[in-house]
Write a protein that holds these residues in place. Structure first.
Motif, PDB file in Angstrom:
ATOM      1  N   ILE A   6       0.847  -1.207   0.000  1.00  0.00           N
ATOM      2  CA  ILE A   6       0.000   0.000   0.000  1.00  0.00           C
ATOM      3  C   ILE A   6       0.882   1.257   0.000  1.00  0.00           C
ATOM      4  CG2 ILE A   6      -1.725   1.307   1.309  1.00  0.00           C
ATOM      5  CD1 ILE A   6      -2.446  -1.428   2.672  1.00  0.00           C
ATOM      6  N   LEU A   7       1.918   1.228   0.846  1.00  0.00           N
ATOM      7  CA  LEU A   7       2.786   2.396   0.966  1.00  0.00           C
ATOM      8  C   LEU A   7       3.677   2.561  -0.263  1.00  0.00           C
ATOM      9  CD1 LEU A   7       3.618   1.877   4.721  1.00  0.00           C
ATOM     10  CD2 LEU A   7       2.379   3.825   3.776  1.00  0.00           C
ATOM     11  N   GLN A   9       2.737   1.908  -3.268  1.00  0.00           N
ATOM     12  CA  GLN A   9       1.885   2.563  -4.265  1.00  0.00           C
ATOM     13  C   GLN A   9       1.863   4.078  -4.030  1.00  0.00           C
ATOM     14  OE1 GLN A   9      -2.379   1.991  -4.041  1.00  0.00           O
ATOM     15  NE2 GLN A   9      -2.505   1.818  -6.268  1.00  0.00           N
ATOM     16  N   LYS A  10       1.809   4.462  -2.761  1.00  0.00           N
ATOM     17  CA  LYS A  10       1.828   5.884  -2.421  1.00  0.00           C
ATOM     18  C   LYS A  10       3.140   6.527  -2.870  1.00  0.00           C
ATOM     19  CE  LYS A  10       2.643   8.599   1.739  1.00  0.00           C
ATOM     20  NZ  LYS A  10       4.096   8.471   1.839  1.00  0.00           N
ATOM     21  N   ARG A  13       3.248   6.859  -6.681  1.00  0.00           N
ATOM     22  CA  ARG A  13       2.441   7.979  -7.159  1.00  0.00           C
ATOM     23  C   ARG A  13       3.124   9.310  -6.876  1.00  0.00           C
ATOM     24  NH1 ARG A  13      -3.293   5.577  -5.012  1.00  0.00           N
ATOM     25  NH2 ARG A  13      -4.046   4.795  -7.008  1.00  0.00           N
ATOM     26  N   GLU A  14       3.708   9.429  -5.677  1.00  0.00           N
ATOM     27  CA  GLU A  14       4.356  10.685  -5.328  1.00  0.00           C
ATOM     28  C   GLU A  14       5.502  10.990  -6.282  1.00  0.00           C
ATOM     29  OE1 GLU A  14       6.064  11.058  -1.385  1.00  0.00           O
ATOM     30  OE2 GLU A  14       6.420  13.179  -1.750  1.00  0.00           O
ATOM     31  N   ARG A  17       4.220  11.945  -9.676  1.00  0.00           N
ATOM     32  CA  ARG A  17       3.472  13.192  -9.759  1.00  0.00           C
ATOM     33  C   ARG A  17       4.291  14.410  -9.385  1.00  0.00           C
ATOM     34  NH1 ARG A  17      -2.447  10.842  -7.820  1.00  0.00           N
ATOM     35  NH2 ARG A  17      -2.451   9.195  -9.396  1.00  0.00           N
ATOM     36  N   ASN A  18       5.396  14.225  -8.656  1.00  0.00           N
ATOM     37  CA  ASN A  18       6.263  15.390  -8.460  1.00  0.00           C
ATOM     38  C   ASN A  18       7.438  15.350  -9.427  1.00  0.00           C
ATOM     39  OD1 ASN A  18       8.114  13.617  -7.361  1.00  0.00           O
ATOM     40  ND2 ASN A  18       7.800  14.258  -5.260  1.00  0.00           N
ATOM     41  N   TYR A  19       7.357  14.473 -10.424  1.00  0.00           N
ATOM     42  CA  TYR A  19       8.303  14.416 -11.557  1.00  0.00           C
ATOM     43  C   TYR A  19       9.705  13.972 -11.164  1.00  0.00           C
ATOM     44  CZ  TYR A  19       4.611  17.059 -13.864  1.00  0.00           C
ATOM     45  OH  TYR A  19       3.411  17.460 -14.363  1.00  0.00           O
ATOM     46  N   TYR A  22      11.451  11.644 -13.341  1.00  0.00           N
ATOM     47  CA  TYR A  22      12.012  12.141 -14.607  1.00  0.00           C
ATOM     48  C   TYR A  22      13.259  12.992 -14.398  1.00  0.00           C
ATOM     49  CZ  TYR A  22       7.219  10.930 -15.801  1.00  0.00           C
ATOM     50  OH  TYR A  22       6.031  10.282 -15.931  1.00  0.00           O
ATOM     51  N   GLU A  95       7.393  14.935   5.519  1.00  0.00           N
ATOM     52  CA  GLU A  95       6.023  14.495   5.827  1.00  0.00           C
ATOM     53  C   GLU A  95       5.638  14.844   7.259  1.00  0.00           C
ATOM     54  OE1 GLU A  95       5.329  10.352   5.040  1.00  0.00           O
ATOM     55  OE2 GLU A  95       5.247  10.673   2.873  1.00  0.00           O
ATOM     56  N   THR A 100       1.560  15.922   6.961  1.00  0.00           N
ATOM     57  CA  THR A 100       0.870  14.910   6.155  1.00  0.00           C
ATOM     58  C   THR A 100       1.069  13.516   6.743  1.00  0.00           C
ATOM     59  OG1 THR A 100       2.794  14.860   4.706  1.00  0.00           O
ATOM     60  CG2 THR A 100       0.928  16.151   3.967  1.00  0.00           C
TER      61      THR A 100
ATOM     62  N   TRP B  80      -0.679  15.543  -3.896  1.00  0.00           N
ATOM     63  CA  TRP B  80      -0.635  14.886  -5.206  1.00  0.00           C
ATOM     64  C   TRP B  80      -1.545  13.663  -5.278  1.00  0.00           C
ATOM     65  CZ3 TRP B  80       1.445  10.645  -3.069  1.00  0.00           C
ATOM     66  CH2 TRP B  80       2.306  10.853  -1.979  1.00  0.00           C
TER      67      TRP B  80
ATOM     68  N   ARG C  61       8.083  24.389  -8.209  1.00  0.00           N
ATOM     69  CA  ARG C  61       6.715  23.897  -8.356  1.00  0.00           C
ATOM     70  C   ARG C  61       5.953  23.782  -7.039  1.00  0.00           C
ATOM     71  NH1 ARG C  61       5.224  18.630  -7.845  1.00  0.00           N
ATOM     72  NH2 ARG C  61       3.632  18.781  -9.435  1.00  0.00           N
TER      73      ARG C  61
END
Lengths: 261, 293, 64
Positions: A6-7, A9-10, A13-14, A17-19, A22, A95, A100, B80, C61
């Motif tokens: 579960i973690l 996956q988090k 995604r992070e 989504r914060n690139y 890349y 965090e 969060t 996000w 950002r």
């Protein structure tokens, strides 16, 4: 194990989504490219800039490709390391500081799974970055200079990867231990310096010191490192990483009260 | 049946004590309001109950298998993630089966009124939406005990009304402990009141207990002028208080009933402006208790 | 150095630069609250090759 996935996956995604997934590899590719390109164009740049005295004729020896790839690794050791610290100094501390983490910590959270998810994600991106960086460096070295044995490159990158894992473990553990990302970066950097310094001053005979892994990695390009020393260094490094994982899980749990409520 | 017992709970930071000697009991499926000025130790107390902070001393005993949901005063979300992704993750981390988690999450988001914003990133949420999402993550796993830190303080009157109604619906089968400084709302949903000040519990009990203790209801008689009031009050045997043209008669203990008062007034043919019951609001009592201790 | 080698050399750099620039610009447009004025970041991302987009991701950002 269930919480770990579960973690994960988090984290995944992070980092998408914060690139980070890349731009961290992009920087390493850039570093990998710079060394062969600069070496290739350096003679031309010097000539055209006219910085040489009238009538002076310089012979620029063409550097061997092994030397270029070793220089790429040195770039990774300085700028690359700074980039990894910058990217992951806040992975736990951030965090907690933003609060969060609070909504995770109030659940029956497995802190080993929590810390491990941070470590796995940071390690994966760091390793992939180092690999594509070396690949880019290899490609340009091939283009401008000469071939390096594929097997030698593979052995070098493999050995260097163990060192990268150690660095990432230090960064993520520092992030778990420190109250904010900036302090985590300072601590991770201080540990790195102390390791280098200690090994440099007293470590001439410590053949199994983890700090010598980059040297052993480079040695694959020349002939090959002493296999006993290499195995010893890898073994010690693995033990330290394991200890850092245990410490990181524990200190994450210990610091849960420091999350902003 | 009690589901949580707190005994002599204390939290000190060095010499400073944030919570001192706090003891209370939460009965199953009741609502308890934790009331106090800023810095009273409400958040610290709730953090200890949510197992975020460890107490310096004292004991928290919970019923076996008790599940807890917690809503901090300013809940922070990973910007996000979408609301649905976050709530689903929260459900799974609280032990809801993966297969059921998504359905449970979207139902809960519908319940708190975030149906249309479910697939938006939480980073784009307004304060009110965050508060709703905060409630959603606290209840998504259907906990037996809900700990809410100022659940409605950040909301506008409409939002406050809606969330209060949701909480009252939840309260049917959930034990709720919530802190607040909006006392009107506390009056609306409370079986037990806990007043805190300076880290200490200064008053506790049911709304009626507390009201009776600090401000029993009065019968208020408004006369046309102070002389008439004084003359009338002078002849009474009941306990009384005169303020200008108004006479107050406490109704507790040996006080009069409304009927008795009306009979006296009628037999004397007193010319009055009005007679009514006066009950102190929780706010009055709170101010009185906080000022007293 | 012949033409083909030069093309082979420059192509990957060009691709990385373009990809980073597009990612950064798309994110900037969607970003409700960047760390600094939007136009400034747009200029930095377009003008400074490779470093511009990376600076935006690291500093500009914020998480949103």
């Amino acid at each position: 194990m269930k919480q770990f996935s579960i973690l994960m996956q988090k984290e995944w995604r992070e980092n998408i989504r914060n690139y980070k997934i890349y731009w961290v590899p992009a920087i390493f590719i850039l570093l990998g490219i710079t060394e062969p390109v600069v070496n290739f164009f350096l003679p031309q740049i010097l000539e055209s800039s006219g910085g040489l005295p009238e009538g002076a004729v310089f012979e620029f020896p063409t550097p061997p490709p092994e030397q270029i790839l070793t220089a790429v690794m040195e770039q990774f050791q300085t700028i690359g390391l700074a980039v990894l610290i910058l990217a992951y100094m806040g992975t736990v501390a951030g965090e907690r500081k933003s609060g969060t983490a609070t909504l995770l910590y109030v659940r029956p959270l497995s802190f080993p799974a929590y810390f491990l998810s941070k470590w796995v994600m940071a390690s994966a991106i760091s390793l992939v970055s180092v690999w594509v960086g070396f690949l880019a460096g290899y490609y340009y070295t091939l283009l401008f200079f000469d071939r390096v044995e594929g097997m030698e490159l593979f052995q070098m990158v493999g050995t260097y990867s163990i060192w990268v894992l150690l660095i990432v473990s230090i960064i993520v553990a520092a992030s778990a231990a420190m109250p904010n990302g900036g302090l985590a970066a300072a601590v991770a950097f201080a540990i790195y310096l102390i390791l280098q310094l200690t090994d440099g001053l007293f470590g001439a005979a410590w053949s199994i010191s983890p700090v010598k892994l980059p040297q052993y990695a480079a040695a694959w390009l020349a002939d090959s490192p002493d296999s006993g020393s290499l195995a010893g260094a890898i073994g010690i490094t693995a033990l330290i990483i394991l200890a850092l994982l245990v410490f990181g899980s524990w200190i994450s749990w210990k610091n849960k009260a420091k999350t902003k409520v | 049946m009690s589901i949580l017992v707190v005994e002599k709970l204390t939290k000190r930071y060095g010499q400073e004590s944030a919570v001192e000697d706090l003891s209370f009991v939460l009965e199953k499926e009741t609502a308890t309001a934790l009331i106090g000025p800023n810095g009273a130790g409400k958040t610290t107390s709730l953090s200890m109950l949510a197992d975020l902070l460890s107490p310096s001393s004292g004991k928290i005993t919970v019923a076996k298998g008790l599940t807890i949901g917690f809503l901090p005063q300013y809940p922070q979300f990973f910007p996000w993630l979408t609301a649905l992704e976050f709530t689903e993750m929260a459900a799974k981390l609280s032990g809801i089966e993966s297969k059921k988690a998504r359905l449970q999450a979207s139902r809960t988001l519908g319940f708190v009124g975030l149906e249309s914003a479910m697939n938006k990133k939480t980073g784009t949420f307004s304060g009110g939406m965050k508060q709703r999402l905060g409630l959603a993550q606290a209840i998504v796993h259907q906990p037996k005990l809900l700990l809410l830190d100022e659940p409605i303080s950040a909301l506008d009157p409409t939002g406050r009304r809606e969330i209060m109604d949701l909480l009252k619906a939840l309260q049917q089968d959930t034990t709720i402990l919530y802190s607040t400084h909006i006392l009107n709302d506390a009056e609306e949903m409370t079986d037990q009141l806990l007043f805190m000040k300076g880290g200490r519990l200064i008053e506790q009990g049911s709304l009626n207990d507390v009201k009776n203790r600090h401000a029993s209801p009065h019968i208020r008689i408004r006369f046309t002028n102070p002389y008439q009031a004084a003359e009338f009050a002078g002849r009474l045997t009941w306990e009384r208080e005169i303020k200008g043209a108004v006479v107050f008669l406490p109704v507790y203990k040996n006080g009069p009933s409304m009927q008795q008062v009306l009979e006296v007034l009628a037999s004397e043919k007193q010319d009055i402006l009005g007679v009514d019951y006066q009950t102190a609001s929780l706010e009055d009592i709170f101010l009185k208790v906080v000022a007293a201790k | 150095m012949d033409q083909t080698t030069l093309v082979l050399a420059l192509l990957p750099i060009l691709i990385i630069q373009l990809a980073l620039m597009i990612f950064a610009l798309v994110d900037l447009i969607k970003n409700p609250n960047p760390n600094g004025p939007k136009w400034m970041w747009a200029v930095l991302i377009v003008v400074i090759n490779i470093i511009g987009p990376i600076l935006y991701f690291v500093i500009g950002r914020r998480n949103y």
